[in-house]
Design a protein around this motif. Sequence first.
Motif, mmCIF file in Angstrom:
data_model
loop_
_atom_site.group_PDB
_atom_site.id
_atom_site.type_symbol
_atom_site.label_atom_id
_atom_site.label_comp_id
_atom_site.label_asym_id
_atom_site.label_seq_id
_atom_site.Cartn_x
_atom_site.Cartn_y
_atom_site.Cartn_z
ATOM 1 N N GLN A 17 10.326 45.480 -78.414
ATOM 2 C CA GLN A 17 10.298 46.742 -79.157
ATOM 3 C C GLN A 17 9.003 47.517 -78.966
ATOM 4 N N TYR A 18 8.014 46.914 -78.311
ATOM 5 C CA TYR A 18 6.689 47.517 -78.285
ATOM 6 C C TYR A 18 6.184 47.792 -76.874
ATOM 7 N N GLY A 19 7.044 48.284 -76.012
ATOM 8 C CA GLY A 19 6.591 48.664 -74.680
ATOM 9 C C GLY A 19 6.371 47.464 -73.798
ATOM 10 N N SER A 20 5.133 47.255 -73.383
ATOM 11 C CA SER A 20 4.846 46.155 -72.467
ATOM 12 C C SER A 20 4.952 44.811 -73.171
ATOM 13 N N PHE A 21 5.183 43.774 -72.382
ATOM 14 C CA PHE A 21 5.351 42.433 -72.927
ATOM 15 C C PHE A 21 4.088 41.983 -73.651
ATOM 16 N N ILE A 22 2.948 42.206 -73.043
ATOM 17 C CA ILE A 22 1.694 41.721 -73.620
ATOM 18 C C ILE A 22 1.344 42.469 -74.904
ATOM 19 N N SER A 23 1.539 43.778 -74.919
ATOM 20 C CA SER A 23 1.248 44.534 -76.152
ATOM 21 C C SER A 23 2.222 44.146 -77.260
ATOM 22 N N GLY A 24 3.483 43.858 -76.892
ATOM 23 C CA GLY A 24 4.457 43.416 -77.887
ATOM 24 C C GLY A 24 4.098 42.074 -78.473
ATOM 25 N N LEU A 25 3.637 41.164 -77.609
ATOM 26 C CA LEU A 25 3.213 39.844 -78.066
ATOM 27 C C LEU A 25 2.054 39.961 -79.060
ATOM 28 N N LYS A 26 1.087 40.804 -78.737
ATOM 29 C CA LYS A 26 -0.069 40.992 -79.610
ATOM 30 C C LYS A 26 0.341 41.631 -80.938
ATOM 31 N N THR A 27 1.285 42.567 -80.881
ATOM 32 C CA THR A 27 1.734 43.227 -82.106
ATOM 33 C C THR A 27 2.416 42.241 -83.042
ATOM 34 N N ILE A 28 3.318 41.423 -82.511
ATOM 35 C CA ILE A 28 3.985 40.414 -83.336
ATOM 36 C C ILE A 28 2.961 39.426 -83.886
ATOM 37 N N LYS A 29 2.009 39.029 -83.065
ATOM 38 C CA LYS A 29 0.963 38.101 -83.521
ATOM 39 C C LYS A 29 0.173 38.712 -84.683
ATOM 40 N N ASN A 30 -0.143 40.000 -84.594
ATOM 41 C CA ASN A 30 -0.873 40.658 -85.679
ATOM 42 C C ASN A 30 -0.040 40.730 -86.955
ATOM 43 N N GLN A 31 1.271 40.944 -86.803
ATOM 44 C CA GLN A 31 2.159 40.973 -87.967
ATOM 45 C C GLN A 31 2.212 39.607 -88.644
ATOM 46 N N VAL A 32 2.278 38.557 -87.842
ATOM 47 C CA VAL A 32 2.285 37.197 -88.394
ATOM 48 C C VAL A 32 0.965 36.905 -89.097
ATOM 49 N N ASN A 33 -0.134 37.325 -88.490
ATOM 50 C CA ASN A 33 -1.452 37.116 -89.083
ATOM 51 C C ASN A 33 -1.557 37.826 -90.430
ATOM 52 N N SER A 34 -1.014 39.032 -90.496
ATOM 53 C CA SER A 34 -1.005 39.775 -91.759
ATOM 54 C C SER A 34 -0.181 39.057 -92.820
ATOM 55 N N GLU A 83 -8.817 31.775 -64.238
ATOM 56 C CA GLU A 83 -8.916 30.330 -64.441
ATOM 57 C C GLU A 83 -7.648 29.603 -64.004
ATOM 58 N N ILE A 84 -6.500 30.263 -64.174
ATOM 59 C CA ILE A 84 -5.223 29.696 -63.735
ATOM 60 C C ILE A 84 -4.397 30.804 -63.098
ATOM 61 N N SER A 85 -3.390 30.417 -62.346
ATOM 62 C CA SER A 85 -2.504 31.405 -61.724
ATOM 63 C C SER A 85 -1.396 31.804 -62.694
ATOM 64 N N ALA A 86 -0.702 32.875 -62.359
ATOM 65 C CA ALA A 86 0.423 33.320 -63.185
ATOM 66 C C ALA A 86 1.512 32.251 -63.224
ATOM 67 N N ASP A 87 1.762 31.611 -62.083
ATOM 68 C CA ASP A 87 2.788 30.556 -62.033
ATOM 69 C C ASP A 87 2.416 29.377 -62.925
ATOM 70 N N GLU A 88 1.131 29.003 -62.930
ATOM 71 C CA GLU A 88 0.681 27.922 -63.804
ATOM 72 C C GLU A 88 0.845 28.298 -65.265
ATOM 73 N N ALA A 89 0.570 29.552 -65.587
ATOM 74 C CA ALA A 89 0.717 30.023 -66.965
ATOM 75 C C ALA A 89 2.177 29.977 -67.413
ATOM 76 N N ILE A 90 3.085 30.305 -66.509
ATOM 77 C CA ILE A 90 4.511 30.246 -66.838
ATOM 78 C C ILE A 90 4.919 28.818 -67.160
ATOM 79 N N VAL A 129 6.375 38.796 -64.871
ATOM 80 C CA VAL A 129 6.021 40.130 -64.379
ATOM 81 C C VAL A 129 4.725 40.606 -65.040
ATOM 82 N N ALA A 130 4.627 40.409 -66.353
ATOM 83 C CA ALA A 130 3.433 40.842 -67.084
ATOM 84 C C ALA A 130 2.189 40.106 -66.601
ATOM 85 N N LEU A 131 2.320 38.815 -66.332
ATOM 86 C CA LEU A 131 1.168 38.026 -65.889
ATOM 87 C C LEU A 131 0.696 38.454 -64.504
ATOM 88 N N HIS A 132 1.636 38.816 -63.641
ATOM 89 C CA HIS A 132 1.253 39.266 -62.297
ATOM 90 C C HIS A 132 0.629 40.660 -62.329
#
Length: 232
Positions: A75-92, A135-142, A164-167
């Motif tokens: 719901q929040y555009g890019s994958f990474i920005s969406g992840l951060k937004t949900i994380k902030n909502q949970v933190n709140s 420190e790690i590759s995108a494939d390792e992160a997946i 895609v977001a990691l690359h």
Amino acid sequence: MIGIGSTNIYIDMPSLSREELEEYSTSLFEEWELYVQKNLNLSDYSLSLSVEDGSIKALGKIGVGLYALYLGIGQYGSFISGLKTIKNQVNSATDYLNQQSVAPFSDQRITLTVRKRGEALSKIERLIYKVENGEISADEAIEQSKAILGDSDDVPEFYNDLEVALHEVPPHPSENQLEMELKSDEDMLPAPQKTKKRPKPSKPPLPPVDHYRVEVWRESRRDKLNVRVSKK
């Protein structure tokens, strides 16, 4: 369910009776649930709250299925920005639970200590920063993400979008940026809320014979409310 946020609460205060503890726990859960419904933009999630007496020790947890998490992030555009937004909502949401846990005792001198954890969302965010920092590759992160969230064949789009977001992440952010953004999975409040304790009576009362634990939870947003009281 994947754990996406939790908070441990300790309130230094006299023990409550079984009836008081059950009323306190269910009321706190209901207030927390209303806040989460309004402020956590996920189609489904689980909530649980466990409270023990003998000074109050509570544990609140938020969980989500991978598909609901994927929809929420989308719901929040890019994958990474969406992840951060949900994380902030949970933190709140966990902050709100911490604050409300002491509200019924506002007329008493008590000490509140909390320890928050970002759980899976913090771990995935940390992997993103490791990719950025080379420190790690995108494939390792997946692969590490699958170990954290589960390798679900039902939601292949989640890992496709994450890959895609990691690359696409810009490599090697500045040291200051990493220091600012990368936080420990255990986030402490700036300082425990401490006040002077009430003077102790000349003859302290004997501790209660029985101590209790109250567990309140919903497996999903639409599931029935469950309450269980047991002796510790």
